[in-house]
Structure formats: C-alpha cells, structure tokens
Design a protein around this motif. Sequence first.
Motif, short mmCIF file in Angstrom:
data_model
loop_
_atom_site.label_atom_id
_atom_site.label_comp_id
_atom_site.label_asym_id
_atom_site.label_seq_id
_atom_site.Cartn_x
_atom_site.Cartn_y
_atom_site.Cartn_z
N GLY A 50 57.55 37.92 42.51
CA GLY A 50 57.48 37.85 41.06
C GLY A 50 57.02 36.53 40.51
N ALA A 51 56.88 35.52 41.38
CA ALA A 51 56.52 34.19 40.89
C ALA A 51 55.02 33.93 40.94
CB ALA A 51 57.24 33.12 41.71
N ASP A 52 54.28 34.70 41.72
CA ASP A 52 52.84 34.46 41.89
C ASP A 52 52.12 35.80 41.77
OD1 ASP A 52 50.25 34.00 42.78
OD2 ASP A 52 50.85 32.62 44.37
N PRO A 53 51.52 36.09 40.61
CA PRO A 53 50.85 37.39 40.42
C PRO A 53 49.76 37.67 41.45
CG PRO A 53 51.12 36.26 38.32
CD PRO A 53 51.49 35.28 39.39
N GLY A 54 49.04 36.62 41.86
CA GLY A 54 47.98 36.81 42.84
C GLY A 54 48.53 37.26 44.18
N MET A 55 49.57 36.59 44.67
CA MET A 55 50.18 36.98 45.95
C MET A 55 50.87 38.33 45.83
SD MET A 55 50.64 36.32 49.13
CE MET A 55 50.25 34.58 49.37
N ALA A 75 50.12 40.87 43.88
CA ALA A 75 49.11 41.93 43.87
C ALA A 75 48.44 42.04 45.23
CB ALA A 75 48.08 41.66 42.79
N GLY A 76 48.15 40.90 45.87
CA GLY A 76 47.49 40.92 47.17
C GLY A 76 48.29 41.67 48.21
N ASP A 108 38.36 44.03 40.06
CA ASP A 108 39.54 43.49 39.39
C ASP A 108 39.94 42.17 40.03
OD1 ASP A 108 41.59 43.37 37.57
OD2 ASP A 108 42.93 44.73 38.67
N VAL A 109 40.70 41.37 39.28
CA VAL A 109 41.22 40.10 39.79
C VAL A 109 42.66 39.96 39.31
CG1 VAL A 109 41.02 37.58 39.79
CG2 VAL A 109 38.95 38.99 39.72
#
Length: 393
Positions: free
Chosen positions: A105-110, A112-113, A146-147
């Motif tokens: 929950g702290a890093d949207p990129g990680m 989602a990845g 998407d990103v």
Amino acid sequence: MQDIAEQLQAWHASGRSFAVATVVGVSGSAPRDPGAALAVDAAGEAVGSVSGGCVEGAVYELCQAAIESGEPVLERFGYSDEDAFAVGLTCGGILDVFVQPVVPGADPGMDAGLAFIAAGTPVALARVIAGPAGLLGATLAVTADDVSGALSVGPSTVGVLERALIAEARAMLDAGRTGRIVLGLDGRPCDEHEQGTVTCFVESYVPAPRMLVFGAIDFAAAVVRIGKFLGYHVTVCDARPVFATTRRFPEADEVVVDWPHRYLDSQLGRIDGRTVLCVLTHDAKFDIPLLEHALRLPVGYVGAMGSRRTHRDREAKLREAGLTDAELARLRSPIGLDLGSRTPEETAVSVAAEIIAHRRGGSCLPLSAGNGPIHHDVAAAPEDAVTPRTHAA
C-alpha cells in the motif's frame, strides 16, 4: 521476481512487509542472470535465490536490515582472493544486488507490478537503483497502455525523466528484455560514467516463450517434455488427428490438428524472437510449405529433423520455392547437436542443447576444452558501472 510472484502476492495480500533482493548486474562467471530474486518477509521466511547459495546468507541479512530501516541498498558481491569462502562468489564472478523494502500500500508502482506479474499480465517493472537519494527505489509498473507509480517528487526535470523511463521500459517490454539503462535527469540516454545520472533496472515480465513442435511422432513426446522443463509454452501440431491427441502428449500445453503451415500462419500475433520451431515430420508435403513460411519469420530458432539426404532434398525444394541463401542459412538441419543420440530422449537432449547454444551463444565444445568464459551471453560489465557498496570484491 516472476518465479516467486505467487508467494510475494500472498505476502502482499496479507499486508505483510518484506524485502526483495534482485540481481541487477552480472559480470564474469556469476551463477544467476539479471532478474533473479530472493525475498524475505518480516517473519524471516525466505523464497527464491540470487546466487545458488554462495551469497544467500549475506543477502538474507541485507533484506532483514532493509525491512528494519525502510531504505533500499545496492550491494556488490565478488570474488575474494584472500578468502575464497568468505562472503563472495567463489566462481569468480560479480553480482550487483539491489535490495528494496516493500510495504503493501505504500508504493503504487510496486503494488501494481506485483499484481500484474501474479496475474500473468505483460509488464515492465522499472526501478531506480542508483542516483539522487530522493529517487532511489522509485518504481514504475509499465504495461503496453498504462503506467502505475511515479518517480519521487524532486527536481523539476523529474517529469521529463519519468516520461523517458516509461518510453524505454515500454520498448524493453515489447522486446521481452531485462536490463539496466542510464538516463540523465533531463531524460537523455547517458554513459554510466557520466555524473548526475540515474541508473534504472527494467524487468520485463512477458508470457513464457513458445515452442511449436510440428509432427506428432514418438520423438516429439520427448521434445515436449524437455521443452516444458526449459520453461517453454509447448504446442504440438500435426494434420493427422489419429496421432495429434492429448493422450499421446499429456505434457503439451496445446495439441492442434491442422496443416502445419496453416497453423503457423494463424499464430503470427503470438510468435516473436524467442519462439522456437521444431519440425519433426520429415515429410516433404508437410515440411516444405511450413519451412517456406517459417524461415521468413522473425523467430528465434527453426530446426528440422531428417537425414543429410533428406536435408539436401529439402534445401533444393526450398530454393525452388524462392528462399534465399540468407533465409536457408537460418535452418538448423539435421536438427540438434552431434551427441551420438539414439533414443527419443537422447535426441530431445540434443535438440535442447542446440536451442540453448543458439540462444546463448555457446560454442558447443566441452567446457573442459577451453579457458574462456562459461556464460557467453553475459557481457563483462565495467567494475565502476554503478557505485554500489562493495562486499568481498
């Protein structure tokens, strides 16, 4: 992380913090390729591997420290002449390992990845492994359209850098490549020796490469088994329904009844430079139309079974069909390396060995016959390519 994605997703879904150590650089005779990963959760459970054993203990401790501190770190492990059995690679190689703490929950990129990887969705995970402190560990999950995630708020040029990184990551995803890229804060590609740069590691997670086995013969069953062992998505295709059955090929991902060349034409959107074609029918009515199409496609490997006489006849027919010398040179026929194989299983090993050698650039000679590098496809990286903390170098 693909190999351990299921466990990571389980930790993530339960809200458990963990750290991921990823091989981001390899030089010399290192045991694992870039992208190999070891993860440790807050309770001390470990999954995966970065070195096959020789530095696992030290990397485990780095993961535990990263969980406690919340700070990522780039560490180099290399051979120690003073004590070959200290924390180092006794095989003589060098590994750069990036350790990143993950808090769900702290890093949207990680976040989602990991979800994309676990779901099998093609995604490029781009992480900053060296550069300004404010950017270290920043993660972007980049798909074809998407990103997720963003680079940390910092200099005004971050927007330009982010756009450049997204473009690079998308290009690497399209090619199925994993590796390091170096960009300036203005987004331009840079040399690793320049000052004021950002080094990123981009991991492409794409579907398993495909192996298309044409010809539902007894040798094909053994090739299917070894193809699955090597990590391929394996399809068997034959125009004869009595032979092309799931009962005969239970380990194949797909068994298709169709004319080989017609099936190949239907798969153009699903094949790429990693695709392997094994033509085992050695029957001209199947082989010639198939090879006429296959040798003009951007696939990784095309091999055909048959005697040397069969090969000469086949080559003559393909020339009559209009194939050029360059196109014919792509054909591996008779298929496989000369191992003296007799049985279907031995023949499958021979075929697999040629596929690996072709992909990795191997010489096909016994390792004991030479003094050169064991891993042909890993270029030696300059020792100052990045500036990690160094351990036992």
